[in-house]
Design an enzyme around this catalytic site. Structure first.
Site, PDB file in Angstrom:
ATOM      1  N   CYS A  52      -3.954   8.101   9.979  1.00  0.00           N
ATOM      2  CA  CYS A  52      -4.072   7.453  11.274  1.00  0.00           C
ATOM      3  C   CYS A  52      -3.617   8.392  12.382  1.00  0.00           C
ATOM      4  CB  CYS A  52      -3.203   6.202  11.304  1.00  0.00           C
ATOM      5  SG  CYS A  52      -3.971   4.770  10.567  1.00  0.00           S
ATOM      6  N   ASP A  73       5.629   0.352  11.796  1.00  0.00           N
ATOM      7  CA  ASP A  73       4.359  -0.249  11.366  1.00  0.00           C
ATOM      8  C   ASP A  73       4.212  -1.705  11.809  1.00  0.00           C
ATOM      9  OD1 ASP A  73       3.591   2.107  10.235  1.00  0.00           O
ATOM     10  OD2 ASP A  73       4.008   1.520   8.162  1.00  0.00           O
ATOM     11  N   ARG A  78      -8.521  -0.187   5.417  1.00  0.00           N
ATOM     12  CA  ARG A  78      -7.761   0.763   4.599  1.00  0.00           C
ATOM     13  C   ARG A  78      -6.459   0.176   4.095  1.00  0.00           C
ATOM     14  NH1 ARG A  78      -7.893   6.528   7.641  1.00  0.00           N
ATOM     15  NH2 ARG A  78      -6.168   6.824   6.197  1.00  0.00           N
ATOM     16  N   LYS A  92       0.826  -1.199   0.000  1.00  0.00           N
ATOM     17  CA  LYS A  92       0.000   0.000   0.000  1.00  0.00           C
ATOM     18  C   LYS A  92       0.866   1.258   0.000  1.00  0.00           C
ATOM     19  CE  LYS A  92      -1.214   1.724   3.895  1.00  0.00           C
ATOM     20  NZ  LYS A  92      -1.436   2.877   4.749  1.00  0.00           N
ATOM     21  N   ASN A  93       1.892   1.275   0.840  1.00  0.00           N
ATOM     22  CA  ASN A  93       2.665   2.507   1.005  1.00  0.00           C
ATOM     23  C   ASN A  93       3.627   2.779  -0.156  1.00  0.00           C
ATOM     24  OD1 ASN A  93       1.279   3.054   3.314  1.00  0.00           O
ATOM     25  ND2 ASN A  93       2.896   2.407   4.715  1.00  0.00           N
ATOM     26  N   ILE A 119       4.444  18.138   8.262  1.00  0.00           N
ATOM     27  CA  ILE A 119       4.936  17.948   6.896  1.00  0.00           C
ATOM     28  C   ILE A 119       5.982  19.010   6.555  1.00  0.00           C
ATOM     29  CG2 ILE A 119       2.890  16.762   6.024  1.00  0.00           C
ATOM     30  CD1 ILE A 119       2.159  19.489   4.709  1.00  0.00           C
ATOM     31  N   ARG A 124       1.818  14.706  13.139  1.00  0.00           N
ATOM     32  CA  ARG A 124       2.493  14.284  11.909  1.00  0.00           C
ATOM     33  C   ARG A 124       2.764  15.496  11.021  1.00  0.00           C
ATOM     34  NH1 ARG A 124      -0.235   8.758   9.887  1.00  0.00           N
ATOM     35  NH2 ARG A 124       1.682   8.648   8.685  1.00  0.00           N
ATOM     36  N   GLN A 174       9.136  18.936   6.527  1.00  0.00           N
ATOM     37  CA  GLN A 174      10.261  18.491   5.690  1.00  0.00           C
ATOM     38  C   GLN A 174       9.872  18.434   4.209  1.00  0.00           C
ATOM     39  OE1 GLN A 174      13.456  18.131   6.960  1.00  0.00           O
ATOM     40  NE2 GLN A 174      12.368  19.010   8.698  1.00  0.00           N
TER      41      GLN A 174
HETATM   42  C1  EPZ Z   1       4.879   6.586   6.232  1.00  0.00           C
HETATM   43  O1  EPZ Z   1       4.313   7.724   6.871  1.00  0.00           O
HETATM   44  C2  EPZ Z   1       3.824   5.514   6.240  1.00  0.00           C
HETATM   45  N1  EPZ Z   1       2.640   6.014   5.564  1.00  0.00           N
HETATM   46  C3  EPZ Z   1       3.488   5.110   7.668  1.00  0.00           C
HETATM   47  O2  EPZ Z   1       2.620   4.000   7.604  1.00  0.00           O
HETATM   48  C4  EPZ Z   1       4.758   4.702   8.397  1.00  0.00           C
HETATM   49  O3  EPZ Z   1       4.445   4.471   9.752  1.00  0.00           O
HETATM   50  C5  EPZ Z   1       5.815   5.779   8.287  1.00  0.00           C
HETATM   51  O4  EPZ Z   1       6.046   6.129   6.896  1.00  0.00           O
HETATM   52  C6  EPZ Z   1       7.150   5.393   8.892  1.00  0.00           C
HETATM   53  O5  EPZ Z   1       7.653   4.264   8.222  1.00  0.00           O
HETATM   54  C7  EPZ Z   1       2.570   6.016   4.240  1.00  0.00           C
HETATM   55  O6  EPZ Z   1       3.487   5.617   3.532  1.00  0.00           O
HETATM   56  C8  EPZ Z   1       1.308   6.532   3.626  1.00  0.00           C
HETATM   57  P1  EPZ Z   1       7.513   9.735   7.917  1.00  0.00           P
HETATM   58  P2  EPZ Z   1       4.975   9.134   6.763  1.00  0.00           P
HETATM   59  O7  EPZ Z   1       7.413  11.012   7.160  1.00  0.00           O
HETATM   60  O8  EPZ Z   1       5.625   9.261   5.420  1.00  0.00           O
HETATM   61  C9  EPZ Z   1       8.518  13.004  11.290  1.00  0.00           C
HETATM   62  C10 EPZ Z   1       0.686   2.752   7.949  1.00  0.00           C
HETATM   63  O9  EPZ Z   1       0.228   2.183   8.972  1.00  0.00           O
HETATM   64  N2  EPZ Z   1       8.296  14.007  10.217  1.00  0.00           N
HETATM   65  O10 EPZ Z   1       8.570   8.763   7.542  1.00  0.00           O
HETATM   66  O11 EPZ Z   1       3.983  10.129   7.168  1.00  0.00           O
HETATM   67  C11 EPZ Z   1       7.258  12.308  11.703  1.00  0.00           C
HETATM   68  O12 EPZ Z   1       6.551  13.045  12.659  1.00  0.00           O
HETATM   69  C12 EPZ Z   1       1.258   4.139   8.065  1.00  0.00           C
HETATM   70  O13 EPZ Z   1       0.687   2.232   6.826  1.00  0.00           O
HETATM   71  C13 EPZ Z   1       8.569  15.347  10.454  1.00  0.00           C
HETATM   72  O14 EPZ Z   1       8.971  15.736  11.547  1.00  0.00           O
HETATM   73  O15 EPZ Z   1       6.097   9.005   7.881  1.00  0.00           O
HETATM   74  C14 EPZ Z   1       7.787  10.999  12.220  1.00  0.00           C
HETATM   75  O16 EPZ Z   1       8.236  11.162  13.540  1.00  0.00           O
HETATM   76  C15 EPZ Z   1       1.068   4.705   9.423  1.00  0.00           C
HETATM   77  N3  EPZ Z   1       8.371  16.244   9.444  1.00  0.00           N
HETATM   78  C16 EPZ Z   1       8.997  10.718  11.335  1.00  0.00           C
HETATM   79  O17 EPZ Z   1       9.332  11.986  10.762  1.00  0.00           O
HETATM   80  C17 EPZ Z   1       7.933  15.867   8.208  1.00  0.00           C
HETATM   81  O18 EPZ Z   1       7.784  16.747   7.332  1.00  0.00           O
HETATM   82  C18 EPZ Z   1       8.780   9.717  10.215  1.00  0.00           C
HETATM   83  O19 EPZ Z   1       7.624  10.070   9.457  1.00  0.00           O
HETATM   84  C19 EPZ Z   1       7.652  14.514   7.986  1.00  0.00           C
HETATM   85  C20 EPZ Z   1       7.843  13.600   9.015  1.00  0.00           C
END
Ligand code: EPZ
Length: 432
Positions: A119, A307, A399, A24-25, A126, A124, A128
């Site tokens: 979720c 995850d 989902r 999915k991801n 954005i 969360r 970055q």
């Molecule tokens: C992806 O989320 C996945 N979602 C998540 O899976 C997964 O848990 C996560 O990566 C970590 O592997 C999808 O791919 C749709 P990140 P994402 O940006 O991209 C911080 C599931 O169950 N951060 O890697 O949103 C953030 O707060 C879902 O399938 C910032 O600070 O995760 C976190 O602590 C749940 N600023 C860390 O980075 C940003 O701009 C990692 O988040 C972005 C993130």
């Protein structure tokens, strides 16, 4: 009630073979990126789950031509897009809606997308993603809950990510693949889905090197052509079944996986006493006896995936001794622990750490699923539990897991998706 639930009669060891779907991801960003070509793109091995279907509807909603070939194959043509403004209501509910920003920006230098939900596993941000867009020359603003991103043209840049982010790495990679000149992303995420998106972009004509390492180099190109691409297997779905087998003292083979992607999970399962055998594209997991304790800390890939944290915590709740699980990616990913407590688990959460005293077994209870992976973990608990477990709010689970109950039934589980109290009673009555 009106809401869908799972009702489970626990106690059956899982046995047999299960086919894993596409990730999915990976599929979410790849569907988004597919609209960047004006030629047709055929995507295979898409999982048939709600998040994917919502995104396909959103992509059709901005004018792309979306043709379903079969349950797992879709043909997308982005030449008919008239609108860079995504207004689809449902899209807000899926986190990955932000990938349409990178895709539309890359193609049209212009995008407007509602700020994503997803979720509820903690804050969360954005920042970055936006930092990366700004670095390549994009003006970004947030107004009335929508992100507006716009520029005359994007210029390649050297970007250092402050945190390792899957979403930001992919989003910047998509937009920068069409910028003028060279972009370097440092401290990039290394997850298999990052690599899969880079491979897909390259098969449309992008020039991306280094995906899977922490430095990604992108030479911008002017346009993309069509291609045909199969999505990578879902490592989280595979890991979920592996842990379900371990928790029920089962013996299963997960098929259509890349064993290398599973190493963090396989290593932990081996360490606590499972037998894990790797083949070319499948893994067998056997748990003959009660498993032992360990420590787990979630980390970006190749570390133990966040995850898989709820599923692993659930397994350790059944192991001997005291285990410690530390969640270092998301701040609020232990909410399901209260539900497990209702099934008899002994887990204490302090900050981002869970201290788990293993028990012999769960007992069935009525519980509710707080998010996608936690929901899957509660299903695992129900499969092990004595008696009947009812899991409410399974919309989250639907989902991300294709035919979860059907696949579990094929492995010998007694689980049913129901929609009324009457059906729950019928299920319970039939098995007593
Ligand atoms: C992806 O989320 C996945 N979602 C998540 O899976 C997964 O848990 C996560 O990566 C970590 O592997 C999808 O791919 C749709 P990140 P994402 O940006 O991209 C911080 C599931 O169950 N951060 O890697 O949103 C953030 O707060 C879902 O399938 C910032 O600070 O995760 C976190 O602590 C749940 N600023 C860390 O980075 C940003 O701009 C990692 O988040 C972005 C993130």
């Amino acid at each position: 009630m009106g809401m869908e639930c799972y009702v489970i009669k626990g106690g059956n060891p899982l046995a047999g073979e299960v086919e894993i779907a596409g990730a999915k991801n990976a599929a979410l960003p790849i569907i988004s990126a597919a609209i960047m070509s004006d030629e047709s793109v055929t995507l295979e091995n898409l999982p048939d789950v709600n998040d994917i279907n919502v995104l396909l509807d959103a992509v059709a909603g901005i004018g792309a031509h979306v043709e379903r070939i079969d349950r797992h194959t879709v043909k997308i043509n982005g030449s008919t897009i008239q609108d860079c403004c995504v207004e689809y209501d449902l899209i807000k509910k899926i986190r990955a809606s932000y990938y349409l920003l990178g895709a539309l920006l890359g193609k049209y230098n212009n995008a407007a997308v509602p700020l994503p939900g997803g979720c509820n596993i903690g804050s969360r941000p954005i920042d970055q993603h936006l930092k990366g867009f700004k670095a390549i020359g994009v003006n970004v603003s947030i107004e009335h809950g929508t992100i507006f991103a716009k520029c005359d043209h994007m210029r390649g840049a050297h970007i250092f990510m402050d945190v390792v982010s899957v979403g930001a790495t992919i989003n910047i990679m998509m937009a920068a693949s069409r910028a003028v000149g060279k972009t370097i992303i440092e401290n990039a995420a290394k997850e298999p889905h990052v690599v899969d998106v880079a491979n897909f972009l390259n098969s449309m004509g992008a020039d991306i090197k280094g995906a899977g390492t922490d430095v990604i180099r992108i030479n911008g190109v002017r346009s993309f052509h069509g291609c045909s691409y199969a999505i990578v297997p879902d490592m989280i779905e595979a890991g979920t079944f592996m842990i379900a087998a371990a928790a029920t003292k089962g013996d299963i083979v997960v098929k259509n996986v890349i064993p290398k992607h599973m190493e963090a999970v396989s290593a932990k399962l081996t360490e606590i006493g499972c037998e894990v055998d790797e083949f070319d594209d499948s893994i067998r997991v056997v748990a003959a006896r009660r498993l032992s304790r360990t420590h787990v800390k979630t980390q970006p890939y190749p570390g133990f995936p966040t995850d898989m944290q709820p599923q692993m915590t659930t397994l350790l709740a059944l192991s001997t001794g005291t285990s410690i699980v530390t969640e270092s990616i998301f701040e609020n990913r232990f909410k399901y622990v209260d539900e497990l407590a209702r099934m008899g688990a002994s887990i204490k959460v302090e900050g981002n750490t869970a201290i788990i005293d293993g028990i012999e077994g769960f007992t069935g209870a009525r519980i509710s699923s707080p998010d996608l992976r936690a929901g899957a973990a509660l299903v695992i608990a129900g499969l092990q539990a004595e008696g009947v477990t009812v899991i409410e709010d399974i919309a989250y689970i639907l989902r991300g897991y294709e035919n979860f109950d059907g696949k579990l039934r094929s492995l010998g589980a007694e689980i049913k998706k129901v929609e009324s109290e009457r059906e729950i009673e019928k299920f319970t009555f039939a098995i007593i």
